[in-house]
Structure formats: structure tokens, C-alpha cells
Design a protein around this motif. Structure first.
Motif, mmCIF file in Angstrom:
data_model
loop_
_atom_site.group_PDB
_atom_site.id
_atom_site.type_symbol
_atom_site.label_atom_id
_atom_site.label_comp_id
_atom_site.label_asym_id
_atom_site.label_seq_id
_atom_site.Cartn_x
_atom_site.Cartn_y
_atom_site.Cartn_z
ATOM 1 N N ASP A 172 -23.649 7.227 5.806
ATOM 2 C CA ASP A 172 -23.763 6.230 6.598
ATOM 3 C C ASP A 172 -24.201 6.596 8.053
ATOM 4 O OD1 ASP A 172 -21.425 7.367 6.864
ATOM 5 O OD2 ASP A 172 -20.367 5.580 8.045
ATOM 6 N N LYS A 173 -24.616 7.946 8.175
ATOM 7 C CA LYS A 173 -25.065 8.569 9.471
ATOM 8 C C LYS A 173 -26.655 8.712 9.418
ATOM 9 C CE LYS A 173 -20.941 11.181 10.942
ATOM 10 N NZ LYS A 173 -20.296 12.606 11.232
ATOM 11 N N LEU A 174 -27.043 8.502 8.231
ATOM 12 C CA LEU A 174 -28.454 8.442 7.905
ATOM 13 C C LEU A 174 -29.408 7.518 8.635
ATOM 14 C CD1 LEU A 174 -29.194 9.531 4.312
ATOM 15 C CD2 LEU A 174 -29.403 10.904 6.268
ATOM 16 N N ARG A 175 -30.209 7.891 9.500
ATOM 17 C CA ARG A 175 -30.825 6.793 10.402
ATOM 18 C C ARG A 175 -32.548 6.893 9.840
ATOM 19 N NH1 ARG A 175 -26.614 5.788 10.970
ATOM 20 N NH2 ARG A 175 -25.338 6.036 12.717
ATOM 21 N N ARG A 176 -32.994 5.831 10.539
ATOM 22 C CA ARG A 176 -34.488 5.463 10.099
ATOM 23 C C ARG A 176 -35.390 6.908 10.723
ATOM 24 N NH1 ARG A 176 -36.853 -0.043 11.507
ATOM 25 N NH2 ARG A 176 -35.322 -0.778 10.054
ATOM 26 N N GLY A 177 -36.102 7.230 9.750
ATOM 27 C CA GLY A 177 -37.060 8.499 10.096
ATOM 28 C C GLY A 177 -36.526 9.638 9.478
ATOM 29 N N ASP A 178 -35.163 9.840 9.006
ATOM 30 C CA ASP A 178 -34.563 10.939 8.698
ATOM 31 C C ASP A 178 -35.264 11.532 7.383
ATOM 32 O OD1 ASP A 178 -32.717 11.247 10.583
ATOM 33 O OD2 ASP A 178 -31.011 10.456 9.586
ATOM 34 N N ARG A 179 -35.271 12.870 7.293
ATOM 35 C CA ARG A 179 -36.390 13.693 6.142
ATOM 36 C C ARG A 179 -35.054 13.522 4.923
ATOM 37 N NH1 ARG A 179 -36.624 18.571 7.067
ATOM 38 N NH2 ARG A 179 -38.347 19.022 5.395
ATOM 39 N N ARG A 227 -39.156 9.605 3.999
ATOM 40 C CA ARG A 227 -38.329 9.566 5.347
ATOM 41 C C ARG A 227 -37.646 7.947 5.116
ATOM 42 N NH1 ARG A 227 -38.868 13.154 9.713
ATOM 43 N NH2 ARG A 227 -40.809 14.635 9.139
ATOM 44 N N VAL A 228 -36.466 8.143 5.577
ATOM 45 C CA VAL A 228 -35.640 7.039 5.781
ATOM 46 C C VAL A 228 -36.070 5.853 6.200
ATOM 47 C CG1 VAL A 228 -33.215 5.970 6.335
ATOM 48 C CG2 VAL A 228 -33.374 8.309 5.223
ATOM 49 N N THR A 229 -35.953 4.643 5.514
ATOM 50 C CA THR A 229 -36.466 3.262 6.143
ATOM 51 C C THR A 229 -35.639 2.131 6.379
ATOM 52 O OG1 THR A 229 -37.118 2.494 3.892
ATOM 53 C CG2 THR A 229 -38.981 3.824 5.036
ATOM 54 N N ASP A 230 -34.265 2.284 6.017
ATOM 55 C CA ASP A 230 -33.531 1.369 6.018
ATOM 56 C C ASP A 230 -32.195 1.494 5.083
ATOM 57 O OD1 ASP A 230 -32.564 -1.166 6.680
ATOM 58 O OD2 ASP A 230 -33.874 -2.560 5.128
ATOM 59 N N GLU A 272 -40.266 4.585 -4.419
ATOM 60 C CA GLU A 272 -39.223 4.450 -3.144
ATOM 61 C C GLU A 272 -38.077 5.087 -3.570
ATOM 62 O OE1 GLU A 272 -38.017 0.325 -0.987
ATOM 63 O OE2 GLU A 272 -37.521 0.115 -3.235
ATOM 64 N N LEU A 273 -37.214 5.855 -2.905
ATOM 65 C CA LEU A 273 -36.084 6.596 -3.195
ATOM 66 C C LEU A 273 -34.840 5.968 -2.595
ATOM 67 C CD1 LEU A 273 -34.497 9.199 -3.991
ATOM 68 C CD2 LEU A 273 -34.811 10.074 -1.849
ATOM 69 N N VAL A 274 -33.866 5.487 -3.555
ATOM 70 C CA VAL A 274 -32.511 5.123 -2.959
ATOM 71 C C VAL A 274 -31.321 5.900 -3.251
ATOM 72 C CG1 VAL A 274 -30.913 2.989 -3.403
ATOM 73 C CG2 VAL A 274 -33.501 2.646 -3.410
ATOM 74 N N ARG A 290 -21.239 -1.046 -2.431
ATOM 75 C CA ARG A 290 -22.188 -0.039 -2.462
ATOM 76 C C ARG A 290 -23.001 0.415 -1.166
ATOM 77 N NH1 ARG A 290 -18.925 0.902 -5.886
ATOM 78 N NH2 ARG A 290 -19.387 0.998 -8.129
ATOM 79 N N TYR A 291 -23.056 1.512 -0.717
ATOM 80 C CA TYR A 291 -23.791 1.665 0.614
ATOM 81 C C TYR A 291 -25.257 2.298 -0.072
ATOM 82 C CZ TYR A 291 -24.850 2.751 5.439
ATOM 83 O OH TYR A 291 -25.265 2.794 6.616
ATOM 84 N N LEU A 292 -26.436 1.551 0.123
ATOM 85 C CA LEU A 292 -27.523 1.991 0.004
ATOM 86 C C LEU A 292 -28.508 2.531 1.012
ATOM 87 C CD1 LEU A 292 -28.552 -0.949 -2.738
ATOM 88 C CD2 LEU A 292 -27.303 1.159 -2.964
ATOM 89 N N VAL A 293 -29.117 3.773 0.962
ATOM 90 C CA VAL A 293 -30.222 4.182 1.958
ATOM 91 C C VAL A 293 -31.473 4.187 1.198
ATOM 92 C CG1 VAL A 293 -30.919 6.009 3.250
ATOM 93 C CG2 VAL A 293 -28.406 5.467 3.328
ATOM 94 N N TYR A 294 -32.632 3.549 1.698
ATOM 95 C CA TYR A 294 -33.831 3.420 1.235
ATOM 96 C C TYR A 294 -34.777 4.431 2.146
ATOM 97 C CZ TYR A 294 -32.476 -0.779 -1.012
ATOM 98 O OH TYR A 294 -31.780 -1.802 -2.128
#
Length: 216
Positions: free
Chosen positions: A144-151, A164-167, A186-188, A201-205
Motif C-alpha cells: 500500500d506504500k507504492l505510489r504512481r510512478g514508482d518503478r 511504472r505504477v499507474t493505479d 499490464e502488471l498487477v 485483495r489490494y491490487l497495484v497496477y
């Protein structure tokens, strides 16, 4: 007797709180030790597979890059369930781990796993990777600490792909539509939510921004 029983209940409660705090801050030491051992084995296996991998159809001349999509499909087909499949790096989380091919309970005890119904990085479709959040090394403990633009970097024998994280979003644990590809690369990343529970479930795109092909 009542006084002794009350004391035991208090001591047990304090012990439980102490253990919960330990897991929250430093992760579960017992399952983490097991995962660390398995990660060393996976790392050795992955290095061997990388060294032995040869392009399906070498490009000509040899200085040309390989066909990433074709190589990704071949890599997916050749990797058995439970095997080492890729190296995952997420600088924001200080994470550098080997990804397992599969998301069964036994697979995820060894490290983050690629869902077998999803594609391999570079195929141009959905890549779905799940990981534990509290036990077995808890690779996604702070997802949950990942932010938009993170590698997010995935290394494979045929290419190194930077996303790069988008959402991000939270879904019910039984929501299966998230496994459906939207027809693009797309990576999830997925973990249980909230921590210590599995009701959601917590998802990072993340979307690819750079693909560095390996040479034939």
C-alpha cells in the motif's frame, strides 16, 4: 483459582499482542526463515536457467534483439509450476526476490507467484503476481506504500522490463474479473487486505515504460 486464571489470560493476551507487533514490524521469523532458504534455492535455479536459455529463433545478425513476445511465450511454456520464473525488483519496497511460477499455497510460501492463468512479462497481456503480506517473508507487506510512478522491474532471460505504477484498487477476495486481460501489457501485484486478514485483495497496477531486449 480465578485469580490465577485471570493472570494467565492477561499474560496470554500480552504475549499475543507482542507477537502481533513482532510480525507487523519484523515479519514472522519462523516462516521468513523458510522462505529465505527457498529463495536461495530459487536464485540458484534461476541463474542456471538464465545461463542455459537460448532464443527460440535467434535473430540475424546476432547483434539484433530477439523477438520478445515469442521468447516470452516460449519461456512460459517451458517453466513448470513451482519453478523459478523471474527476478522482481521494487525499489520503493526495497524488494529484490525471485518469482515462482504459480500461486498455490506451496508456491507462495517460497516467494511471490505468477498466476498461471496470466501471461508472462513481454507477451503483451496481463501479468498477475501475488504475494504474502504477513508471513513467509511477507514480500508485499507494504504494497500500500507504492505510489504512481514508482518503478517495478522484472528481469527475464530474454529481456528486462521496467514498469511504472499507474493505479491501485481494493476488491473482494472472490472478484475474479481482475484476472481478465485488457488486451495490453499490464502488471498487477496482489496481496491480502487489510493486513492479517484475507477478506479483500489490494491490487497495484503498472504499465511497461521500457523493454531492454537481450541479444541473440
Amino acid at each position: 483459582m480465578i485469580r490465577h486464571l485471570s493472570t494467565l489470560i492477561i499474560v496470554a493476551g500480552l504475549g499475543l499482542l507482542a507477537w502481533t507487533g513482532t510480525v507487523y514490524v519484523w515479519k514472522d521469523p519462523f516462516t521468513t526463515a523458510y522462505t529465505a532458504f527457498e529463495q536461495r534455492r530459487l536464485e540458484s535455479s534461476l541463474e542456471t536457467r538464465f545461463d542455459e536459455w537460448r532464443p527460440v529463433a535467434p535473430a540475424k545478425p546476432k547483434s539484433d534483439p530477439v523477438d520478445v513476445r515469442r521468447e516470452a511465450r516460449a519461456w512460459r511454456v517451458s517453466t513448470e509450476e513451482g519453478g523459478a520464473v523471474a527476478r522482481l525488483e521494487i525499489p520503493r519496497l526495497d524488494l529484490d526476490v525471485v518469482v515462482v511460477n504459480g500461486t498455490d499455497a506451496g508456491d507462495l510460501r517460497r516467494g511471490p507467484g505468477r498466476h498461471l492463468d496470466s501471461s508472462m512479462p513481454g507477451e503483451g497481456e496481463l501479468v498477475y503476481i501475488a504475494g504474502h503480506r504477513t508471513t513467509f517473508g511477507a514480500p508485499f507487506s507494504h504494497i500500500d506504500k507504492l505510489r504512481r510512478g514508482d518503478r517495478v522491474v522484472v528481469e527475464l532471460p530474454y529481456a528486462t522490463i521496467e514498469y511504472r505504477v499507474t493505479d491501485d484498487r481494493i476488491v473482494d477476495q472472490y472478484e475474479l474479473s481482475v484476472l481478465k486481460s485488457r488486451g495490453r501489457e499490464e502488471l498487477v501485484l496482489q496481496a491480502c487486505h487489510p493486513r492479517f486478514f484475507a477478506s479483500e485483495r489490494y491490487l497495484v497496477y503498472a504499465r511497461p515504460v521500457q523493454i531492454v531486449e537481450k541479444r541473440a
